[in-house]
Design a protein around this motif. Structure first.
Motif, PDB file in Angstrom:
ATOM      1  N   THR A 194       1.038  -1.733   0.281  1.00 38.43           N
ATOM      2  CA  THR A 194      -0.252   0.205   0.361  1.00 38.43           C
ATOM      3  C   THR A 194       0.877   1.367   0.308  1.00 38.43           C
ATOM      4  O   THR A 194       1.746   1.453   0.746  1.00 38.43           O
ATOM      5  CB  THR A 194      -0.687   0.140   1.145  1.00 38.43           C
ATOM      6  N   THR A 195       0.551   2.398  -0.623  1.00 38.54           N
ATOM      7  CA  THR A 195       0.871   2.914  -0.438  1.00 38.54           C
ATOM      8  C   THR A 195      -0.020   4.570  -0.664  1.00 38.54           C
ATOM      9  O   THR A 195      -0.899   4.459  -1.357  1.00 38.54           O
ATOM     10  CB  THR A 195       1.542   4.081  -1.792  1.00 38.54           C
ATOM     11  N   LEU A 196       0.949   5.231   0.375  1.00 38.08           N
ATOM     12  CA  LEU A 196      -0.299   6.696   0.625  1.00 38.08           C
ATOM     13  C   LEU A 196       0.016   7.931   0.397  1.00 38.08           C
ATOM     14  O   LEU A 196       1.227   8.282  -0.466  1.00 38.08           O
ATOM     15  CB  LEU A 196      -0.219   6.991   2.260  1.00 38.08           C
ATOM     16  N   ILE A 197      -1.138   8.345  -0.666  1.00 38.25           N
ATOM     17  CA  ILE A 197      -0.207   9.940  -0.881  1.00 38.25           C
ATOM     18  C   ILE A 197      -1.393  10.960  -0.672  1.00 38.25           C
ATOM     19  O   ILE A 197      -2.672  10.461  -0.629  1.00 38.25           O
ATOM     20  CB  ILE A 197      -0.942   9.675  -2.822  1.00 38.25           C
ATOM     21  N   ALA A 198      -0.895  12.358  -0.345  1.00 38.69           N
ATOM     22  CA  ALA A 198      -1.327  12.795   0.070  1.00 38.69           C
ATOM     23  C   ALA A 198      -1.697  14.212  -0.474  1.00 38.69           C
ATOM     24  O   ALA A 198      -0.441  14.833  -0.531  1.00 38.69           O
ATOM     25  CB  ALA A 198      -1.219  13.042   1.943  1.00 38.69           C
ATOM     26  N   ALA A 199      -2.715  15.220  -0.569  1.00 39.87           N
ATOM     27  CA  ALA A 199      -2.777  16.516  -0.844  1.00 39.87           C
ATOM     28  C   ALA A 199      -3.708  17.527   0.158  1.00 39.87           C
ATOM     29  O   ALA A 199      -4.454  17.141   1.105  1.00 39.87           O
ATOM     30  CB  ALA A 199      -3.051  16.722  -2.370  1.00 39.87           C
ATOM     31  N   MET A 200      -3.154  18.859   0.317  1.00 40.35           N
ATOM     32  CA  MET A 200      -3.526  19.949   1.624  1.00 40.35           C
ATOM     33  C   MET A 200      -3.270  20.736   0.720  1.00 40.35           C
ATOM     34  O   MET A 200      -2.251  21.296  -0.226  1.00 40.35           O
ATOM     35  CB  MET A 200      -2.746  19.288   2.504  1.00 40.35           C
TER      36      MET A 200
END
Length: 84
Positions: free
Chosen positions: A64-70
């Motif tokens: 699993t890879t977590l990608i986030a934007a803010m």
């Protein structure tokens, strides 16, 4: 996710799961100053899984890879906690 063993979950062989979280800093702080949705993500990234409170054992998540934007803090958006 597929169940690979009793406490191991992941994608089918040769595949990866990408989890995209948009507006990661939009959750409100609770009275203790923490942001519960971010704590769940921190547990996934830092410890590699979750604790199942119904069955009382650790569930490991792999592949699993977590990608986030803010957006920048302000206007209803919080600063990112240093723990994450």
């Amino acid at each position: 996710l597929d169940k690979k063993r009793k406490n191991l979950f992941g994608c089918p062989a040769g595949q990866q799961l990408a989890v995209f979280v948009d507006d990661i800093n939009i959750s409100a702080k609770d009275r203790y100053g923490s942001q519960p949705p971010l704590e769940v993500l921190r547990q996934l990234v830092g410890a590699g899984g979750f604790y199942n409170v119904q069955k009382f054992f650790w569930q490991r998540i792999v592949d699993t890879t977590l990608i986030a934007a803010m957006s920048p803090p302000g206007g209803g958006r919080s600063e990112m906690p240093p723990r994450l």
